[in-house]
Structure formats: C-alpha cells, structure tokens
Enzyme design. Structure first.
Site, short mmCIF file in Angstrom:
data_model
loop_
_atom_site.label_atom_id
_atom_site.label_comp_id
_atom_site.label_asym_id
_atom_site.label_seq_id
_atom_site.Cartn_x
_atom_site.Cartn_y
_atom_site.Cartn_z
CG PHE A 162 1.78 -6.33 -6.60
CD1 PHE A 162 2.03 -6.06 -5.26
CD2 PHE A 162 1.87 -5.30 -7.53
CE1 PHE A 162 2.37 -4.77 -4.86
CE2 PHE A 162 2.22 -4.02 -7.13
CZ PHE A 162 2.47 -3.75 -5.80
CB THR A 203 5.55 -3.04 -8.36
OG1 THR A 203 6.42 -1.93 -8.10
CG2 THR A 203 5.81 -4.11 -7.31
#
Lengths: 287, 287
Positions: B184, B182
């Site tokens: 960020f 992921t």
C-alpha cells in the site's frame, strides 16, 4: 502470414467470447478465412482446447492500447506449453447495432460489455434517453437483442457481430478514442519442425519469459543481451513470481528471428544471466 | 515512519472499501492509530478526496504478490498530482466470520469478494455444504451478515472487520497461500517543505514514472542511470501511453533518497535520457 494459412482448411481455432467477438476477427486474420471458429466461455478453456487437442489453434488478446495487458493471458502463457505462432493488431471499432427496421429514435436501452459502454461515452452522453445496460459480452448483446426480437433496444459491438446475427448497424464507429487497438496472439502446440516462421527473417518477432537473479542491476544486465546487439525490444511486462513475494517474471518481445545470429546470441547471453528462460514463440511481426 | 505519525491526530485518511477493509489496516499503519478512517466507494474518489482537500491523506493498494499490480491506481498516480509519502506491506489473512453464537455447522452460505473466495478454495472445498456467494466487498459481507442477523451464513474477511462489526472469527487464516501480501502507498498533497522523508537516508525508496524515446535500446539506457550507480531497482511496471499505440509509460521504484548524491545524479541522468520524467515520491521503505 502465408505459412500459417497453408493447409489450414477446416482447422478449429478457439477464442473467448461469442461468435462475432473481436477475438473472432483476429482468429479470421490469423487462422485463415476457412478456419472453423470455436467460441469458448473463458481464456483458460481456450488454452486447454489447444493443449488437449480439441482445437488446432487458439487466438487470445494480449494487450490493448487503452487498457494495457491482459494479465490472465500472460499467466496462462507460462502455465500452458503452447507456442506463439502469429500476432495481429485489430482496431476496436464499436457500432450501434439493432434489429433491422429499428431506428435510433426507437431505442431506450443499449446493451454491451461495460468496457465497450465506457469507450462510447461521447455517443451515450449525446443520446441521454438510451439507458446504458451492462451485459457479459459485446457480440452476446447483439445475439440477445436479435433472439428476443427487441424493437426498443440496441447493442454496441463489432460489425462482424451485426453480420453474424443478421442485425443492422445504425451508427458506425461510435468509440471515443480511435487509437484503440488490441494485439492478439495465435497459439498452437509447439512442434519441433514447425516452430520457426518461414517469413522474412527481418520481420519476425520473438517472445520470451524469464526471471532474474535477486541482485541489484540484474534486469539491466538481462536487457543488455538485446541492447548490446542492437535488437529492438518492443514490449516488457512484469508479473509477480508465485511464492517469492516482491520478485517478478518478465515477459519480453524483441524484433528478431531465433535463427538469426544476433537473436541466437542474445538468447544464449540471456540464458546465462537469467534464473529461468523460456522462448514462448517466434512469429511474423504484425504490420 | 515516526515522521508520518507526528502531529497526525484527527487526520482524515481515505481508502477504498468498507470499514474493516485490508486498506484500513494499511491506513492505520501508515496514517497513525489516531487517524480518522474515511471509507469511499472507488479508487478515483480516494484520489479526489486528497486532491480537493477533503482528506489529509489516502491509502491505496498498488500491488499484490498473487494478483500483480493494481493498474487503475498506477494510472491515477499519473493523473493526480499527489506525493507518495509511505509504503507498507500487509499480509492478507482471510478468516471465516459469523454472528456470535453461530457455529460452523450452522453455515450454509459464505459471502465474500470473489477474489477472497478464490483465495480460500482449500477451505471451501473441504466444506462443500457452504455455498460460495460473491459479494462486492470482504468487510462489506461481514457488515451485511451482522446487519441482517444471519444465523446460517458466514463471511470471509479480515480480523479487523470482525472486530468492527462485533462478529466472531470461527476459523482463522483460511487462505490457501500464505505468501499473499499487498503493498500500500500513503498519499498526500505534495508540499515543498514536506516532500522528503526525515528517516534514515539509506532505507528510503523513490518512485518515478517516465517515458522513453521510441528508439532501440531506450529503456536499457534509462535503466543504466540506476545500474551504473549500483542503485537497486525494486520494481518496474509498464502501462500503455494514451494516444501512442504500442508505446509505454514506465513506473520504477529504486532504493535511494532524492537527497543522496547517487540518487540525485541518477535522476538527473534519467531526465536527460527520458522524454518525460516525474518523481512520484520518496519515502521510508517498508520492513
């Protein structure tokens, strides 16, 4: 559209949701009024129903003007080998629906899908005594209110749902934003002799999916295949490429028919530039 | 990264989720190990916490290599006037976590967020006696298992969650696909004197959002601003433009620093071609 409707009597057309869902309105427009609606619980089952021959066609939502793309369906388009054969835009009109005889002042609870509740905040705020009750489906909430014979509850759904379940529309068009449209695709098994729409070539759209080489300017060069031929790109959507972190698949729609020279040349040019290219369908453009 | 970490002692950094969420791991990397983590229930509250000055910074997930973009956060980036000041990639490692003393054979129920359960199907299929129980949050499921003192249940979450709640990791890295990352963003209030990263100019990334004129080839011309200057575009994302059905906003990231001539010229060129353009941030590129 005339081509799609020829000889479609009794055709089974699947969609996700309950009878009366907005997808069924699209299914009626795209599959013909004599098509047999087949409601299924999930998008995956809708794709499978055509892939395994249980239905002749399917109708799926692909994007909404307020919420954006339905990414699950973009992913399914790649996973299943189905052809896009039509598109339509449905305006999402939400209505307050109840059992016949029930009045607005009787209602203390309103059921609907959370997205629909969220699109009617103006109406709900001006009726504070009605408790907002999230339900799994818009049309399903009308079905439930009718089956349970509720006299103190309403549902938010399409006019079609009210009609199907014998309910009454208490207030029409209670959605906050009228620029709320959903675009739907008609899907069928790809067949050699039926993959090209017979409509006016100038009013067709073609959808493709491709991956680009991982070098600077790769997407720009791929788009040049359309821009240099004055072909109008109407949509581009990126999705992650499984197994290659931070690389992407691109779904692209352009105005053009696969049989036109400009479109054919653009697709050949794109095939030369792209790592992978698949034509998902060529179909009459909506509106 | 060194710049971000200077003088950050006691900085409040908000993120969505419970303590031990993957966002907190990103917050530690981006906000410095001495930052004070502020867990909040929704992404909107995370953006608000910086806009209203309650937190000095926020960390939000923007895209995942398996699931794609987090569109709510793209929409919030436009709605709130915050600056992207850093990025990081976190590998999503799922672990089976339980109360100390509990063994795998004791476990009959496993709690986690539905997405996490869905990413550990291999492990769950090989342990059929463990019932999959959806919960609102990964780290929250560890917190609950510990608070309730459950001796027959486990949770799937990050190693950080196990540490924070004093739980034990029974099995490490039970996710099906290891290419699960992921990305960020670190967000702060935009400040005139702090909007440019001091890191090596060659390793910076710039994020912009723009709309194009509704004419054929408009996006292609906008991308030319980068391609003609050999600037590497790393991501493009389209979102619907509110009030203009079937028109789109484009979010674009490219390798470049706003102070470099090529990037500055590209942004001037894009401003000339686009209907609307906003620079969302310029920050050191992750890795």
């Amino acid at each position: 559209m005339s081509r799609v409707k020829q000889g479609t009597a009794g055709r089974r057309v699947s969609f996700q949701g309950e009878l009366g869902a907005f997808s069924q309105i699209a299914a009626r427009e795209l599959g013909g009024s004599d098509a047999i609606p087949v409601p299924l619980p999930t998008f995956q089952e809708v794709f499978e129903s055509v892939a395994n021959g249980k239905c002749e066609a399917a109708v799926i939502p692909i994007e909404n003007t307020l919420h954006g793309s339905i990414h699950d369906n973009y992913d399914h388009l790649l996973r299943f080998d189905l052809a896009i054969r039509g598109e339509t835009f449905v305006r999402i009109v939400h209505n307050l629906i109840a059992k016949p005889g029930v009045r607005l002042r009787d209602i203390v609870r309103i059921y609907s899908h959370p997205v629909a509740l969220n699109q009617c905040l103006h109406f709900l705020d001006s009726n504070p005594k009605c408790e907002r009750t999230p339900f799994y489906d818009t049309a399903g909430s009308v079905k439930m209110v009718m089956e349970e014979g509720m006299t103190d509850a309403g549902a938010i759904a399409s006019a079609a749902a009210a009609e199907i379940y014998g309910a009454t529309i208490l207030k029409k068009s209670i959605e906050d934003d009228r620029a709320n449209y959903t675009r739907f695709f008609l899907l069928e098994l790809p067949r050699k002799n039926r993959n090209k729409p017979a409509g006016a070539v100038s009013k067709c759209k073609t959808s493709v999916v491709f991956t680009v080489k991982n070098v600077p300017g790769a997407l720009f060069r791929c788009l040049s295949a359309f821009a240099l031929r004055d072909l109008n790109m109407t949509k581009i959507e990126s999705r992650p490429l499984r197994g290659k972190p931070w690389e992407y698949l691109f779904y692209l729609d352009f105005m053009g028919h696969v049989d036109e020279p400009a479109s054919r040349n653009a697709l050949n040019h794109l095939a030369e530039l792209a790592d992978m290219l698949r034509v998902l369908g060529c179909y009459p453009a909506a509106r």
